[in-house]
Design an enzyme around this catalytic site. Structure first.
Site, PDB file in Angstrom:
ATOM      1  N   TYR A   1       1.226  -1.145  -0.008  1.00 10.68           N
ATOM      2  CA  TYR A   1       0.041  -0.185   0.025  1.00 10.68           C
ATOM      3  C   TYR A   1       0.972   1.521  -0.121  1.00 10.68           C
ATOM      4  CZ  TYR A   1      -4.232   2.857   0.428  1.00 10.68           C
ATOM      5  OH  TYR A   1      -5.727   3.509  -0.062  1.00 10.68           O
TER       6      TYR A   1
ATOM      7  N   LYS B   1      -3.193   8.511   3.244  1.00  5.59           N
ATOM      8  CA  LYS B   1      -4.488   8.631   3.972  1.00  5.59           C
ATOM      9  C   LYS B   1      -4.044   8.526   5.080  1.00  5.59           C
ATOM     10  CE  LYS B   1      -7.613   6.040   0.931  1.00  5.59           C
ATOM     11  NZ  LYS B   1      -7.929   6.504  -0.383  1.00  5.59           N
TER      12      LYS B   1
HETATM   13  P1  NAD Z   1     -13.152   3.470  -7.950  1.00  4.43           P
HETATM   14  O1  NAD Z   1     -12.074   3.303  -8.754  1.00  4.43           O
HETATM   15  O2  NAD Z   1     -14.167   2.528  -8.796  1.00  4.43           O
HETATM   16  O3  NAD Z   1     -13.341   4.455  -8.016  1.00  4.43           O
HETATM   17  C1  NAD Z   1     -11.460   5.821  -7.269  1.00  4.43           C
HETATM   18  C2  NAD Z   1     -12.299   6.914  -8.631  1.00  4.43           C
HETATM   19  O4  NAD Z   1     -11.370   7.880  -8.681  1.00  4.43           O
HETATM   20  C3  NAD Z   1     -12.798   6.828  -9.476  1.00  4.43           C
HETATM   21  O5  NAD Z   1     -14.213   6.488  -9.856  1.00  4.43           O
HETATM   22  C4  NAD Z   1     -11.407   7.006 -10.477  1.00  4.43           C
HETATM   23  O6  NAD Z   1     -12.328   8.148 -11.295  1.00  4.43           O
HETATM   24  C5  NAD Z   1     -11.303   8.527  -9.298  1.00  4.43           C
HETATM   25  N1  NAD Z   1     -10.041   9.033  -9.134  1.00  4.43           N
HETATM   26  C6  NAD Z   1      -8.849   9.441  -9.740  1.00  4.43           C
HETATM   27  N2  NAD Z   1      -8.344   9.905  -9.832  1.00  4.43           N
HETATM   28  C7  NAD Z   1      -9.025  11.342 -10.305  1.00  4.43           C
HETATM   29  C8  NAD Z   1      -9.256  12.591 -10.655  1.00  4.43           C
HETATM   30  N3  NAD Z   1      -8.037  11.985 -10.722  1.00  4.43           N
HETATM   31  N4  NAD Z   1      -9.970  13.141 -10.291  1.00  4.43           N
HETATM   32  C9  NAD Z   1     -11.190  12.918 -10.111  1.00  4.43           C
HETATM   33  N5  NAD Z   1     -11.202  11.318  -9.955  1.00  4.43           N
HETATM   34  C10 NAD Z   1     -10.397  10.163  -9.680  1.00  4.43           C
HETATM   35  O7  NAD Z   1     -12.428   2.369  -5.982  1.00  4.43           O
HETATM   36  P2  NAD Z   1     -13.289   1.964  -5.278  1.00  4.43           P
HETATM   37  O8  NAD Z   1     -12.181   1.222  -4.650  1.00  4.43           O
HETATM   38  O9  NAD Z   1     -14.406   2.749  -4.986  1.00  4.43           O
HETATM   39  O10 NAD Z   1     -12.007   3.733  -4.438  1.00  4.43           O
HETATM   40  C11 NAD Z   1     -13.151   5.310  -4.100  1.00  4.43           C
HETATM   41  C12 NAD Z   1     -12.415   5.298  -2.740  1.00  4.43           C
HETATM   42  O11 NAD Z   1     -12.315   4.394  -2.125  1.00  4.43           O
HETATM   43  C13 NAD Z   1     -10.335   5.996  -2.369  1.00  4.43           C
HETATM   44  O12 NAD Z   1     -10.569   6.922  -2.087  1.00  4.43           O
HETATM   45  C14 NAD Z   1     -10.260   4.486  -2.613  1.00  4.43           C
HETATM   46  O13 NAD Z   1      -9.049   5.077  -1.441  1.00  4.43           O
HETATM   47  C15 NAD Z   1     -10.909   3.842  -1.352  1.00  4.43           C
HETATM   48  N6  NAD Z   1     -10.868   2.916  -0.405  1.00  4.43           N
HETATM   49  C16 NAD Z   1     -11.077   1.658  -1.407  1.00  4.43           C
HETATM   50  C17 NAD Z   1     -10.555   0.152  -1.051  1.00  4.43           C
HETATM   51  C18 NAD Z   1     -11.002  -0.890  -1.419  1.00  4.43           C
HETATM   52  O14 NAD Z   1     -10.450  -2.705  -1.135  1.00  4.43           O
HETATM   53  N7  NAD Z   1     -11.553  -0.977  -2.934  1.00  4.43           N
HETATM   54  C19 NAD Z   1     -11.287  -0.016   1.051  1.00  4.43           C
HETATM   55  C20 NAD Z   1     -10.879   1.325   1.958  1.00  4.43           C
HETATM   56  C21 NAD Z   1     -10.900   2.390   0.881  1.00  4.43           C
HETATM   57  O1  0WE Z   2      -6.635   3.274  -1.592  1.00  3.72           O
HETATM   58  C1  0WE Z   2      -7.729   1.832  -2.713  1.00  3.72           C
HETATM   59  C2  0WE Z   2      -5.918   1.541  -4.076  1.00  3.72           C
HETATM   60  C3  0WE Z   2      -5.895   3.129  -4.401  1.00  3.72           C
HETATM   61  C4  0WE Z   2      -5.359   3.619  -5.684  1.00  3.72           C
HETATM   62  C5  0WE Z   2      -4.679   2.076  -6.582  1.00  3.72           C
HETATM   63  C6  0WE Z   2      -4.903   2.152  -7.808  1.00  3.72           C
HETATM   64  C7  0WE Z   2      -4.681   1.232  -8.731  1.00  3.72           C
HETATM   65  C8  0WE Z   2      -4.462   1.807  -9.723  1.00  3.72           C
HETATM   66  C9  0WE Z   2      -4.585   3.967  -5.977  1.00  3.72           C
HETATM   67  N1  0WE Z   2      -3.936   4.057  -7.197  1.00  3.72           N
HETATM   68  C10 0WE Z   2      -4.102   3.407  -8.374  1.00  3.72           C
HETATM   69  N2  0WE Z   2      -3.116   3.316  -9.237  1.00  3.72           N
HETATM   70  C11 0WE Z   2      -3.626   3.105 -10.193  1.00  3.72           C
HETATM   71  O2  0WE Z   2      -2.569   2.678 -10.865  1.00  3.72           O
HETATM   72  N3  0WE Z   2      -7.427   0.790  -1.766  1.00  3.72           N
HETATM   73  C12 0WE Z   2      -7.604   0.265   0.614  1.00  3.72           C
HETATM   74  C13 0WE Z   2      -7.208  -0.660  -2.528  1.00  3.72           C
HETATM   75  C14 0WE Z   2      -6.376  -1.260  -2.254  1.00  3.72           C
HETATM   76  O3  0WE Z   2      -5.208  -1.120  -2.499  1.00  3.72           O
HETATM   77  C15 0WE Z   2      -4.472  -2.120  -2.142  1.00  3.72           C
HETATM   78  C16 0WE Z   2      -4.450  -3.122  -0.928  1.00  3.72           C
HETATM   79  C17 0WE Z   2      -6.059  -2.593  -1.179  1.00  3.72           C
HETATM   80  C18 0WE Z   2      -6.781  -2.649   0.338  1.00  3.72           C
HETATM   81  C19 0WE Z   2      -2.447  -1.956  -3.015  1.00  3.72           C
HETATM   82  C20 0WE Z   2      -1.755  -2.388  -2.039  1.00  3.72           C
HETATM   83  C21 0WE Z   2      -2.265  -3.591  -1.232  1.00  3.72           C
HETATM   84  C22 0WE Z   2      -3.906  -3.004  -0.676  1.00  3.72           C
END
Ligand code: NAD
Ligand code: 0WE
Length: 262
Positions: A157, A164
């Site tokens: 991460y 974060k």
């Molecule tokens: P997702 O890919 O569906 O959503 C991420 C969003 O970020 C996308 O809609 C993308 O268009 C947007 N984004 C990225 N760069 C951008 C920019 N420059 N301008 C505007 N929008 C931008 O994935 P998700 O998992 O739904 O992620 C949403 C949030 O939840 C993120 O902050 C992520 O860190 C957080 N999160 C995800 C998880 C997980 O495991 N998926 C867990 C905890 C927190």
């Molecule tokens: O916040 C996230 C993911 C955020 C994210 C994901 C990507 C993939 C595509 C940020 N930047 C990028 N850039 C890209 O090019 N999560 C909480 C999901 C997530 O991501 C991980 C996790 C978990 C959970 C990465 C490593 C280990 C655990």
């Protein structure tokens, strides 16, 4: 009548039906809120428009949070439809892909650090600042999405964990500033969910399998779980809650050890 009826919510971060933002949008809509959505780029535009329609919304517009002009255009654009805004959902996170592979020390670069913090943390404050004229005195709420990597060193991460941590501090500073203007600011720290943002992360499946074995609720978190918690936090039911990071992770962050199967 739902517990969010009459609330107007802007949702930033919808990309697909797997997005956490979609789980949030569905819960808000079910509870009676009116919705508007942004899309990051033209590629996402048709998808976001179709999903918005499904929830009876025809308010969609572009927003790349890296772009100040687009952040400053949010209020004039929203103003064509609404004269107030009650809820802002920030569901955006990004670091260059190379930052999420290998060890923290190996992967970290100045540019990677800057981009991760700009897109994943600054953008919350930037959007809060820009939308303040519409949100002031609305008894409104701002919500963002965080992850356990803010407070624990989670493999791969990496710099996103630092971003974060900054985002969570951002929640507290915004809560302190905006509380007197009637706006609450909270975060949800969600358990791992397979969304686009998780696609291609090495060992993600392994992580999900581990979590569903050891988390107290013995299953993984869904966007619907996060949506329901988000609806609570952004509604008047949570009128006494601000500056909080609420864990929607099935209790994973609360255990210190897991022994045998059961
Ligand atoms: P997702 O890919 O569906 O959503 C991420 C969003 O970020 C996308 O809609 C993308 O268009 C947007 N984004 C990225 N760069 C951008 C920019 N420059 N301008 C505007 N929008 C931008 O994935 P998700 O998992 O739904 O992620 C949403 C949030 O939840 C993120 O902050 C992520 O860190 C957080 N999160 C995800 C998880 C997980 O495991 N998926 C867990 C905890 C927190
Ligand atoms: O916040 C996230 C993911 C955020 C994210 C994901 C990507 C993939 C595509 C940020 N930047 C990028 N850039 C890209 O090019 N999560 C909480 C999901 C997530 O991501 C991980 C996790 C978990 C959970 C990465 C490593 C280990 C655990």
């Amino acid at each position: 009548m739902g517990f969010m009826s009459g609330k107007k919510a802007l949702i930033v971060g919808l990309a697909s039906k797997r997005s956490i933002a979609w789980g949030i949008a569905k819960a808000f809509s079910r509870e009676g809120a009116e919705l508007a959505f942004t899309y990051q780029n033209e590629k996402l535009k048709p998808r976001v428009e179709t999903m918005a329609k499904e929830l009876n919304s025809d308010i969609t517009f572009p927003l790349d949070v890296a772009n100040d002009d687009e952040i400053n255009a949010v209020v004039p654009t929203l103003n064509k439809h609404w004269s107030t805004l009650d809820i802002l959902v920030h569901s955006v996170g990004f670091a260059p892909r190379d930052q999420l592979a290998g060890t923290f020390v190996e992967s970290i670069t100045r540019e990677g650090f800057q981009i991760a913090h700009d897109i994943s943390s600054y953008s919350l404050a930037g959007l809060a600042k820009a939308t303040l004229p519409l949100m002031k005195n609305s008894q409104g709420a701002i919500l963002t999405l965080s992850y356990l990597g803010a407070i624990r060193a989670i493999p791969n991460y990496n710099v996103m964990g630092l971003a974060k941590a900054s985002l969570e501090a951002n929640v507290r500073f915004l809560a302190a500033d905006l509380g007197p203007q009637g706006i609450r600011v909270n975060g949800i720290s969600a358990g791992a969910i397979k969304t686009l943002a998780a696609a291609g992360i090495s060992d993600f499946r392994k992580m999900l399998t581990h979590m569903e074995r050891v988390a107290p609720i013995r299953r993984n978190i869904t966007p619907e779980d996060v949506g329901n918690a988000a609806a609570f936090l952004c509604s008047d039911l949570a009128a006494g809650v601000t500056g909080e990071i609420m864990y929607v992770d099935g209790g994973f962050s609360k255990i210190g050890m897991h022994l045998d199967e059961s």
